[in-house]
Design an enzyme around this catalytic site. Structure first.
Site, PDB file in Angstrom:
ATOM      1  N   ASP A  39       0.831  -1.218   0.000  1.00 14.00           N
ATOM      2  CA  ASP A  39       0.000   0.000   0.000  1.00 14.00           C
ATOM      3  C   ASP A  39       0.859   1.259   0.000  1.00 14.00           C
ATOM      4  O   ASP A  39       1.991   1.246   0.489  1.00 14.00           O
ATOM      5  CB  ASP A  39      -0.908  -0.036   1.249  1.00 14.00           C
ATOM      6  CG  ASP A  39      -2.086   0.920   1.125  1.00 14.00           C
ATOM      7  OD1 ASP A  39      -2.370   1.408   0.017  1.00 14.00           O
ATOM      8  OD2 ASP A  39      -2.731   1.174   2.165  1.00 14.00           O
ATOM      9  N   ASN A  87     -11.064  -2.367  -5.344  1.00 16.18           N
ATOM     10  CA  ASN A  87     -10.248  -1.421  -6.117  1.00 16.18           C
ATOM     11  C   ASN A  87     -10.891  -1.012  -7.451  1.00 16.18           C
ATOM     12  O   ASN A  87     -10.471  -0.036  -8.075  1.00 16.18           O
ATOM     13  CB  ASN A  87      -8.832  -1.959  -6.346  1.00 16.18           C
ATOM     14  CG  ASN A  87      -7.946  -1.907  -5.111  1.00 16.18           C
ATOM     15  OD1 ASN A  87      -7.079  -2.755  -4.902  1.00 16.18           O
ATOM     16  ND2 ASN A  87      -8.129  -0.896  -4.260  1.00 16.18           N
TER      17      ASN A  87
HETATM   18  C1  IPE Z   1      -5.549  -2.626  -0.124  1.00 11.82           C
HETATM   19  O1  IPE Z   1      -5.187  -1.311  -0.271  1.00 11.82           O
HETATM   20  C2  IPE Z   1      -5.555  -3.325  -1.443  1.00 11.82           C
HETATM   21  C3  IPE Z   1      -4.259  -3.582  -2.036  1.00 11.82           C
HETATM   22  C4  IPE Z   1      -3.093  -3.267  -1.532  1.00 11.82           C
HETATM   23  C5  IPE Z   1      -4.294  -4.264  -3.293  1.00 11.82           C
HETATM   24  P1  IPE Z   1      -6.276  -0.155  -0.452  1.00 11.82           P
HETATM   25  O2  IPE Z   1      -5.509   1.113  -0.617  1.00 11.82           O
HETATM   26  O3  IPE Z   1      -7.227  -0.507  -1.506  1.00 11.82           O
HETATM   27  O4  IPE Z   1      -7.025  -0.193   0.951  1.00 11.82           O
HETATM   28  P2  IPE Z   1      -7.875   0.907   1.704  1.00 11.82           P
HETATM   29  O5  IPE Z   1      -8.904   1.410   0.738  1.00 11.82           O
HETATM   30  O6  IPE Z   1      -6.949   2.000   2.119  1.00 11.82           O
HETATM   31  O7  IPE Z   1      -8.458   0.198   2.881  1.00 11.82           O
HETATM   32  C1  IPE Z   2      -1.479   0.296  -3.317  1.00 12.90           C
HETATM   33  O1  IPE Z   2      -1.309   1.663  -3.333  1.00 12.90           O
HETATM   34  C2  IPE Z   2      -1.788  -0.291  -4.671  1.00 12.90           C
HETATM   35  C3  IPE Z   2      -3.160  -0.778  -4.812  1.00 12.90           C
HETATM   36  C4  IPE Z   2      -4.109  -0.684  -3.961  1.00 12.90           C
HETATM   37  C5  IPE Z   2      -3.455  -1.445  -6.058  1.00 12.90           C
HETATM   38  P1  IPE Z   2      -2.514   2.673  -3.332  1.00 12.90           P
HETATM   39  O2  IPE Z   2      -2.880   2.971  -4.745  1.00 12.90           O
HETATM   40  O3  IPE Z   2      -3.629   2.207  -2.482  1.00 12.90           O
HETATM   41  O4  IPE Z   2      -1.843   3.964  -2.700  1.00 12.90           O
HETATM   42  P2  IPE Z   2      -2.463   4.959  -1.638  1.00 12.90           P
HETATM   43  O5  IPE Z   2      -2.950   4.133  -0.499  1.00 12.90           O
HETATM   44  O6  IPE Z   2      -3.571   5.678  -2.323  1.00 12.90           O
HETATM   45  O7  IPE Z   2      -1.324   5.850  -1.263  1.00 12.90           O
HETATM   46 MG    MG Z   3      -4.078   2.418  -0.510  1.00 10.07          MG
END
Ligand code: IPE
Ligand code: IPE
Ligand code: MG
Length: 259
Positions: A39, A87
């Protein structure tokens, strides 16, 4: 450039912080299964005034490093949460970039998995994955099917709750009676059938939640959360997480062994 991930030798430079960390690892007590919620890609990009998609691109370097370091350490299972069921709520352009990056990775770097005896496995709802990616996933899964050094499990279009519901449906379709259902049978119908539960779960970017990841499987998993954003995550932190894990006492509801 392709390399064989044989040992840590030559991989860790003498006199570095990494070397000092590796010396603290007890190789007889490694986690068998490491799971990671990758993340913070979006925040990494925002800090640099870049579009979020640049954060995802940078994150693929961390994926490669973590796969290599885990295999060299001798871990047997590495699960990476790459795309959740939720997502899909993101802007179309970002969603497309994520799937395109995965397709590119599989095209370009599947040879690394093949050459290093690594097995690829996908968990999550496969039929919801865009066809151009699913085809590549199937290809690499097929090519690496008999590999046994370490299994890399990609959680794609994955959701823990949905996985549990799907499992219930499978059991009902197979006409299991209530008396027959137990934890062992239930586990056999999850996407993770045959895999041990994760011993250690790492989440980057400081968020203190599971975000629908491996809800059933993480019942007794040790959690390690770092503020580091995923594109900045490197082997040094992987070693730190493992050292920290080895200091934990896993009681599984029982009593402390010293008690
Ligand atoms: C969790 O991260 C999903 C992945 C890393 C693939 P998200 O960024 O989607 O989670 P939330 O929305 O902050 O809980
Ligand atoms: C994790 O990074 C990747 C996925 C969830 C696919 P994020 O895209 O959630 O990055 P933040 O949490 O918005 O910084
Ligand atoms: Mg995230």
């Amino acid at each position: 450039m392709f390399f064989m991930f044989d040992t840590l030798e030559g991989y860790i430079q003498p006199g570095t912080e990494e070397e000092a960390l590796v010396k603290q690892i007890d190789f007889s007590k490694l986690p068998v299964h490491l799971a990671i919620i990758m993340d913070g890609n979006g925040r990494w990009a925002r800090k640099r005034n870049l579009p979020r998609t640049e954060g995802h691109k940078a994150g693929t370097e961390s994926v490669k490093e973590v796969i290599e370091a885990s295999a060299r350490l001798g871990l047997k299972y590495l699960t990476l949460y790459a795309f959740s069921r939720e997502n899909w709520k993101r802007p179309k352009e970002e969603v497309n970039t994520l799937w395109n990056l995965l397709k590119e990775y599989l095209g370009r770097d599947s040879k690394i998995l093949i050459d290093n005896n690594l097995k690829l496995k996908v968990i999550g709802e496969k039929k919801g994955i865009p066809y151009f990616v699913r085809r590549e996933l199937n290809r690499v899964e097929r090519l690496t099917r008999n590999n046994e050094r370490m299994t890399v499990i990609l959680a794609l279009n994955y959701g823990g709750r949905q996985e549990i519901i799907e499992t219930v449906k499978k059991l009902l379709k197979r006409k299991f009676s209530p008396e027959e259902i137990n934890e062992e049978i239930f586990s056999r119908y999850l996407d993770t059938a045959g895999l041990p539960d994760p011993d250690l779960l790492i989440r980057t970017s400081g968020e203190m939640r599971l975000s629908n990841f491996l809800l059933w499987q993480c019942a007794y998993t040790e959690l390690w959360i770092t503020p580091t954003l995923w594109p900045d995550f490197r082997k040094k932190e992987l070693f730190q997480a493992i050292i920290e894990y080895q200091k934990r006492e896993r009681r599984f509801g029982g009593l402390d062994t010293q008690a």
